[in-house]
Design a protein around this motif. Structure first.
Motif, PDB file in Angstrom:
ATOM      1  N   GLU A 184       0.877  -1.362  -0.174  1.00  0.00           N
ATOM      2  CA  GLU A 184       0.019  -0.175  -0.080  1.00  0.00           C
ATOM      3  C   GLU A 184       0.752   1.192  -0.060  1.00  0.00           C
ATOM      4  O   GLU A 184       0.412   2.449  -0.478  1.00  0.00           O
ATOM      5  CB  GLU A 184      -0.911   0.004   1.326  1.00  0.00           C
ATOM      6  CG  GLU A 184      -1.842  -1.205   1.206  1.00  0.00           C
ATOM      7  CD  GLU A 184      -2.967  -0.885   0.008  1.00  0.00           C
ATOM      8  OE1 GLU A 184      -3.284   0.430  -0.168  1.00  0.00           O
ATOM      9  OE2 GLU A 184      -3.324  -1.913  -0.525  1.00  0.00           O
ATOM     10  N   ALA A 185       1.902   1.204   0.699  1.00  0.00           N
ATOM     11  CA  ALA A 185       3.008   2.327   0.537  1.00  0.00           C
ATOM     12  C   ALA A 185       3.228   2.805  -0.678  1.00  0.00           C
ATOM     13  O   ALA A 185       3.815   3.729  -0.884  1.00  0.00           O
ATOM     14  CB  ALA A 185       4.321   2.031   1.486  1.00  0.00           C
ATOM     15  N   TYR A 186       3.327   2.059  -1.771  1.00  0.00           N
ATOM     16  CA  TYR A 186       3.687   2.354  -2.897  1.00  0.00           C
ATOM     17  C   TYR A 186       2.753   2.971  -4.043  1.00  0.00           C
ATOM     18  O   TYR A 186       2.851   3.335  -5.144  1.00  0.00           O
ATOM     19  CB  TYR A 186       4.351   1.023  -3.708  1.00  0.00           C
ATOM     20  CG  TYR A 186       5.542   0.729  -2.667  1.00  0.00           C
ATOM     21  CD1 TYR A 186       6.818   1.248  -3.098  1.00  0.00           C
ATOM     22  CD2 TYR A 186       5.443  -0.232  -1.933  1.00  0.00           C
ATOM     23  CE1 TYR A 186       7.853   1.030  -2.084  1.00  0.00           C
ATOM     24  CE2 TYR A 186       6.690  -0.594  -1.041  1.00  0.00           C
ATOM     25  CZ  TYR A 186       7.846   0.143  -1.338  1.00  0.00           C
ATOM     26  OH  TYR A 186       8.876  -0.014  -0.502  1.00  0.00           O
ATOM     27  N   TYR A 187       1.418   3.054  -3.558  1.00  0.00           N
ATOM     28  CA  TYR A 187       0.374   3.631  -4.252  1.00  0.00           C
ATOM     29  C   TYR A 187      -0.535   4.289  -2.980  1.00  0.00           C
ATOM     30  O   TYR A 187      -1.731   4.249  -2.683  1.00  0.00           O
ATOM     31  CB  TYR A 187      -0.722   2.280  -4.488  1.00  0.00           C
ATOM     32  CG  TYR A 187       0.010   1.728  -5.467  1.00  0.00           C
ATOM     33  CD1 TYR A 187       0.173   1.789  -6.791  1.00  0.00           C
ATOM     34  CD2 TYR A 187       0.629   0.428  -5.154  1.00  0.00           C
ATOM     35  CE1 TYR A 187       0.575   0.956  -7.758  1.00  0.00           C
ATOM     36  CE2 TYR A 187       1.306  -0.517  -6.096  1.00  0.00           C
ATOM     37  CZ  TYR A 187       1.250  -0.069  -7.342  1.00  0.00           C
ATOM     38  OH  TYR A 187       1.843  -0.868  -8.495  1.00  0.00           O
ATOM     39  N   PRO A 188       0.290   5.659  -2.738  1.00  0.00           N
ATOM     40  CA  PRO A 188      -0.614   6.492  -1.874  1.00  0.00           C
ATOM     41  C   PRO A 188      -1.491   7.182  -2.405  1.00  0.00           C
ATOM     42  O   PRO A 188      -1.556   7.443  -3.866  1.00  0.00           O
ATOM     43  CB  PRO A 188       0.647   7.545  -1.612  1.00  0.00           C
ATOM     44  CG  PRO A 188       1.558   7.626  -2.802  1.00  0.00           C
ATOM     45  CD  PRO A 188       1.504   6.165  -3.236  1.00  0.00           C
ATOM     46  N   GLU A 189      -2.594   7.399  -1.586  1.00  0.00           N
ATOM     47  CA  GLU A 189      -3.866   8.140  -1.912  1.00  0.00           C
ATOM     48  C   GLU A 189      -3.412   9.418  -2.052  1.00  0.00           C
ATOM     49  O   GLU A 189      -2.393  10.041  -1.809  1.00  0.00           O
ATOM     50  CB  GLU A 189      -4.838   8.095  -0.688  1.00  0.00           C
ATOM     51  CG  GLU A 189      -5.022   6.723  -0.557  1.00  0.00           C
ATOM     52  CD  GLU A 189      -6.468   6.532   0.441  1.00  0.00           C
ATOM     53  OE1 GLU A 189      -7.022   7.612   0.611  1.00  0.00           O
ATOM     54  OE2 GLU A 189      -6.583   5.423   1.171  1.00  0.00           O
ATOM     55  N   VAL A 190      -4.188  10.260  -3.017  1.00  0.00           N
ATOM     56  CA  VAL A 190      -4.145  11.504  -3.378  1.00  0.00           C
ATOM     57  C   VAL A 190      -3.836  12.540  -1.929  1.00  0.00           C
ATOM     58  O   VAL A 190      -4.421  12.193  -1.096  1.00  0.00           O
ATOM     59  CB  VAL A 190      -5.116  12.307  -4.021  1.00  0.00           C
ATOM     60  CG1 VAL A 190      -5.152  13.886  -4.133  1.00  0.00           C
ATOM     61  CG2 VAL A 190      -5.499  11.672  -5.332  1.00  0.00           C
ATOM     62  N   GLY A 191      -2.672  13.105  -2.004  1.00  0.00           N
ATOM     63  CA  GLY A 191      -2.548  14.010  -0.954  1.00  0.00           C
ATOM     64  C   GLY A 191      -1.618  13.114   0.116  1.00  0.00           C
ATOM     65  O   GLY A 191      -1.117  13.681   1.122  1.00  0.00           O
ATOM     66  N   GLY A 192      -1.502  11.976  -0.144  1.00  0.00           N
ATOM     67  CA  GLY A 192      -0.858  10.991   0.929  1.00  0.00           C
ATOM     68  C   GLY A 192       0.721  11.006   0.538  1.00  0.00           C
ATOM     69  O   GLY A 192       1.270  11.569  -0.452  1.00  0.00           O
ATOM     70  N   SER A 193       1.621  10.757   1.365  1.00  0.00           N
ATOM     71  CA  SER A 193       3.177  10.873   1.402  1.00  0.00           C
ATOM     72  C   SER A 193       3.736   9.625   0.520  1.00  0.00           C
ATOM     73  O   SER A 193       3.339   8.597   0.972  1.00  0.00           O
ATOM     74  CB  SER A 193       3.628  11.015   2.437  1.00  0.00           C
ATOM     75  OG  SER A 193       5.077  11.136   2.679  1.00  0.00           O
ATOM     76  N   ALA A 194       4.598   9.778  -0.250  1.00  0.00           N
ATOM     77  CA  ALA A 194       5.323   9.007  -1.004  1.00  0.00           C
ATOM     78  C   ALA A 194       6.924   8.834  -0.256  1.00  0.00           C
ATOM     79  O   ALA A 194       7.486   7.903  -0.610  1.00  0.00           O
ATOM     80  CB  ALA A 194       5.633   9.311  -2.350  1.00  0.00           C
ATOM     81  N   THR A 222       7.966   9.129  -7.967  1.00  0.00           N
ATOM     82  CA  THR A 222       6.671   9.186  -7.527  1.00  0.00           C
ATOM     83  C   THR A 222       5.637   9.143  -9.087  1.00  0.00           C
ATOM     84  O   THR A 222       6.367   8.999 -10.170  1.00  0.00           O
ATOM     85  CB  THR A 222       6.043  10.568  -7.077  1.00  0.00           C
ATOM     86  OG1 THR A 222       6.490  11.742  -7.928  1.00  0.00           O
ATOM     87  CG2 THR A 222       6.872  11.037  -5.831  1.00  0.00           C
TER      88      THR A 222
END
Length: 77
Positions: free
Chosen positions: A19-29, A63
């Motif tokens: 899930e860390a590799y597909y952050p939601e909009v506004g989420g942190s990469a 990103t």
């Protein structure tokens, strides 16, 4: 396309939360990028992503935006 994908066996992302590799909009990469920077196959991952047109997710330390820019640059060249 018959690509050698053996590099995936050494990918550090395989040992972390996908899930860390597909952050939601506004989420942190940042967490994914930090893992990528320590990974021994970052270059192979990035080249695979470009070759296969991956436009979503963190690949090879890039990103989604950076990856799309790289793909577009290489397509234009």
């Amino acid at each position: 396309m018959s690509a050698d994908l053996s590099w995936r066996d050494s990918a550090l992302c395989a040992q972390t939360d996908p899930e860390a590799y597909y952050p939601e909009v506004g989420g942190s990469a940042v967490p994914a990028k930090r893992t990528c920077m320590a990974c021994p196959v970052t270059t192979e991952c990035r080249e695979y992503a470009v070759a296969t047109g991956q436009r979503w997710g963190i690949w090879g330390g890039l990103t989604q935006r950076e990856l799309r820019q790289l793909i577009n640059q290489r397509t234009a060249a």
